[in-house]
Design a protein around this motif. Sequence first.
Motif, PDB file in Angstrom:
ATOM      1  N   LEU A 196      45.759  39.464  42.608  1.00 60.11           N
ATOM      2  CA  LEU A 196      45.297  40.835  42.419  1.00 60.11           C
ATOM      3  C   LEU A 196      43.967  40.791  41.685  1.00 60.11           C
ATOM      4  CD1 LEU A 196      45.555  43.948  42.297  1.00 60.11           C
ATOM      5  CD2 LEU A 196      46.857  43.641  40.172  1.00 60.11           C
ATOM      6  N   ILE A 197      42.930  41.368  42.290  1.00 60.15           N
ATOM      7  CA  ILE A 197      41.623  41.499  41.646  1.00 60.15           C
ATOM      8  C   ILE A 197      41.493  42.936  41.169  1.00 60.15           C
ATOM      9  CG2 ILE A 197      39.125  41.361  41.924  1.00 60.15           C
ATOM     10  CD1 ILE A 197      39.596  39.325  44.169  1.00 60.15           C
ATOM     11  N   ALA A 198      41.467  43.116  39.842  1.00 61.99           N
ATOM     12  CA  ALA A 198      41.377  44.458  39.257  1.00 61.99           C
ATOM     13  C   ALA A 198      40.011  44.624  38.611  1.00 61.99           C
ATOM     14  CB  ALA A 198      42.487  44.651  38.227  1.00 61.99           C
ATOM     15  N   ASP A 199      39.145  45.347  39.271  1.00 65.72           N
ATOM     16  CA  ASP A 199      37.767  45.526  38.795  1.00 65.72           C
ATOM     17  C   ASP A 199      37.215  46.788  39.436  1.00 65.72           C
ATOM     18  OD1 ASP A 199      34.963  45.294  38.223  1.00 65.72           O
ATOM     19  OD2 ASP A 199      35.215  43.133  37.995  1.00 65.72           O
ATOM     20  N   ASP A 222      34.126  47.458  39.810  1.00 62.85           N
ATOM     21  CA  ASP A 222      32.929  47.104  40.570  1.00 62.85           C
ATOM     22  C   ASP A 222      33.390  46.750  41.982  1.00 62.85           C
ATOM     23  OD1 ASP A 222      30.747  45.880  41.786  1.00 62.85           O
ATOM     24  OD2 ASP A 222      30.051  44.940  39.942  1.00 62.85           O
ATOM     25  N   THR A 223      33.368  47.747  42.865  1.00 59.62           N
ATOM     26  CA  THR A 223      33.948  47.567  44.199  1.00 59.62           C
ATOM     27  C   THR A 223      33.206  46.502  45.010  1.00 59.62           C
ATOM     28  OG1 THR A 223      32.630  49.406  45.046  1.00 59.62           O
ATOM     29  CG2 THR A 223      34.863  49.898  44.287  1.00 59.62           C
ATOM     30  N   GLU A 224      31.897  46.410  44.817  1.00 52.40           N
ATOM     31  CA  GLU A 224      31.120  45.410  45.558  1.00 52.40           C
ATOM     32  C   GLU A 224      31.507  44.001  45.124  1.00 52.40           C
ATOM     33  OE1 GLU A 224      26.461  44.177  46.500  1.00 52.40           O
ATOM     34  OE2 GLU A 224      26.925  46.013  45.382  1.00 52.40           O
ATOM     35  N   LEU A 225      31.601  43.766  43.818  1.00 46.42           N
ATOM     36  CA  LEU A 225      32.012  42.455  43.319  1.00 46.42           C
ATOM     37  C   LEU A 225      33.437  42.128  43.759  1.00 46.42           C
ATOM     38  CD1 LEU A 225      31.730  39.916  41.555  1.00 46.42           C
ATOM     39  CD2 LEU A 225      32.486  41.310  39.610  1.00 46.42           C
ATOM     40  N   ALA A 226      34.335  43.104  43.635  1.00 47.36           N
ATOM     41  CA  ALA A 226      35.733  42.872  44.005  1.00 47.36           C
ATOM     42  C   ALA A 226      35.844  42.483  45.472  1.00 47.36           C
ATOM     43  CB  ALA A 226      36.572  44.114  43.710  1.00 47.36           C
ATOM     44  N   ALA A 239      42.449  46.472  43.085  1.00 47.58           N
ATOM     45  CA  ALA A 239      42.684  47.699  42.315  1.00 47.58           C
ATOM     46  C   ALA A 239      41.394  48.008  41.571  1.00 47.58           C
ATOM     47  CB  ALA A 239      43.845  47.514  41.342  1.00 47.58           C
ATOM     48  N   HIS A 240      41.015  49.287  41.550  1.00 49.52           N
ATOM     49  CA  HIS A 240      39.720  49.656  40.969  1.00 49.52           C
ATOM     50  C   HIS A 240      39.832  50.520  39.721  1.00 49.52           C
ATOM     51  CE1 HIS A 240      37.965  47.691  44.340  1.00 49.52           C
ATOM     52  NE2 HIS A 240      38.400  48.572  45.207  1.00 49.52           N
ATOM     53  N   ASP A 241      41.042  50.735  39.228  1.00 44.95           N
ATOM     54  CA  ASP A 241      41.214  51.381  37.923  1.00 44.95           C
ATOM     55  C   ASP A 241      42.454  50.788  37.264  1.00 44.95           C
ATOM     56  OD1 ASP A 241      43.669  53.220  38.178  1.00 44.95           O
ATOM     57  OD2 ASP A 241      42.452  53.930  39.852  1.00 44.95           O
ATOM     58  N   GLU A 279      55.316  40.811  44.312  1.00 40.58           N
ATOM     59  CA  GLU A 279      54.564  40.103  45.344  1.00 40.58           C
ATOM     60  C   GLU A 279      53.252  39.519  44.824  1.00 40.58           C
ATOM     61  OE1 GLU A 279      54.088  42.774  48.575  1.00 40.58           O
ATOM     62  OE2 GLU A 279      56.241  43.148  48.796  1.00 40.58           O
ATOM     63  N   VAL A 280      52.846  39.881  43.606  1.00 41.15           N
ATOM     64  CA  VAL A 280      51.597  39.378  43.023  1.00 41.15           C
ATOM     65  C   VAL A 280      51.888  38.143  42.177  1.00 41.15           C
ATOM     66  CG1 VAL A 280      49.728  39.889  41.407  1.00 41.15           C
ATOM     67  CG2 VAL A 280      50.455  41.621  43.059  1.00 41.15           C
ATOM     68  N   ASP A 281      51.092  37.070  42.389  1.00 43.85           N
ATOM     69  CA  ASP A 281      51.312  35.802  41.685  1.00 43.85           C
ATOM     70  C   ASP A 281      50.355  35.597  40.514  1.00 43.85           C
ATOM     71  OD1 ASP A 281      53.365  34.716  43.511  1.00 43.85           O
ATOM     72  OD2 ASP A 281      51.731  34.743  44.977  1.00 43.85           O
ATOM     73  N   LEU A 282      49.195  36.230  40.546  1.00 42.43           N
ATOM     74  CA  LEU A 282      48.198  36.062  39.492  1.00 42.43           C
ATOM     75  C   LEU A 282      47.263  37.255  39.507  1.00 42.43           C
ATOM     76  CD1 LEU A 282      46.273  32.922  38.399  1.00 42.43           C
ATOM     77  CD2 LEU A 282      44.934  34.887  39.189  1.00 42.43           C
ATOM     78  N   VAL A 283      46.782  37.647  38.314  1.00 43.23           N
ATOM     79  CA  VAL A 283      45.884  38.797  38.198  1.00 43.23           C
ATOM     80  C   VAL A 283      44.546  38.357  37.621  1.00 43.23           C
ATOM     81  CG1 VAL A 283      45.548  41.097  37.220  1.00 43.23           C
ATOM     82  CG2 VAL A 283      47.863  40.317  37.785  1.00 43.23           C
ATOM     83  N   ILE A 284      43.467  38.781  38.265  1.00 48.23           N
ATOM     84  CA  ILE A 284      42.119  38.676  37.702  1.00 48.23           C
ATOM     85  C   ILE A 284      41.798  40.077  37.190  1.00 48.23           C
ATOM     86  CG2 ILE A 284      39.693  38.201  38.176  1.00 48.23           C
ATOM     87  CD1 ILE A 284      40.692  36.458  40.546  1.00 48.23           C
TER      88      ILE A 284
END
Length: 226
Positions: free
Chosen positions: A6-9, A11-15, A32-34, A46-51
């Motif tokens: 899961l990439i939570a940021d 910054d939609t372009e970076l994500a 996820a953006h918020d 279902e998520v194994d790791l979060v950034i």
Amino acid sequence: MQTTILIADDDTELADLLRQFFESEGFAVRLAHDGRAALSEAESDEVDLVILDVMMPEMNGLDVLKELRKDKDLPVIMLTARGDDLDRILGLELGADDYVPKPCNPRELLARIRAVMRRSEGSGGHSVMQADDLELNQGSRVLLKSGEQVDLTSTEFSVLQCLMQHRGSVVSKRDLYLSALGREPVAHDRSVDMHVSNLRRKLGPAPDGENRIETIRGIGYQYRVS
């Protein structure tokens, strides 16, 4: 089995760029953006790791991590503003496994992810180490204190494992970084210090009332022999 990140940021372009990179490396990726959306996604089995980026709308990354750590030991890598020591320290205190300053190199982030996942997946062995009232199972990566399970992050477990493996001997900070975090230390990096601080808080003193983990100034730490 495919690992889901899961990439939570916000910054939609970076994500999206990170999503494309990690998908090309064989990972499944969710975005996820918020903060509230990030917490909801992170609580999925279902998520194994979060950034997890620190600065997000609705709920900041530190608050997301605080809520997540109430009932999940999911590996978390924080994204912090370069040079922002306070956010980095707070993240580690709250149980982040590691951090990467922004702007980040995707390949460095990939290396951190693989190191954290190796730790969380366990050693594959089944040996059990005992010290004082602690019982550390290296295969299942479960720690018991007086028969009760203690919830540790994957990095905290690896730091304690390394110290118990060398019980009575001093382990240098560099060796702890290499063994427990899978990387070389960098200047002004206090990650290992924060993980040791978390371990002391979670484990409390030894049965004789003394510190379990001693600081050897200028060198590192040792798990003392009672």
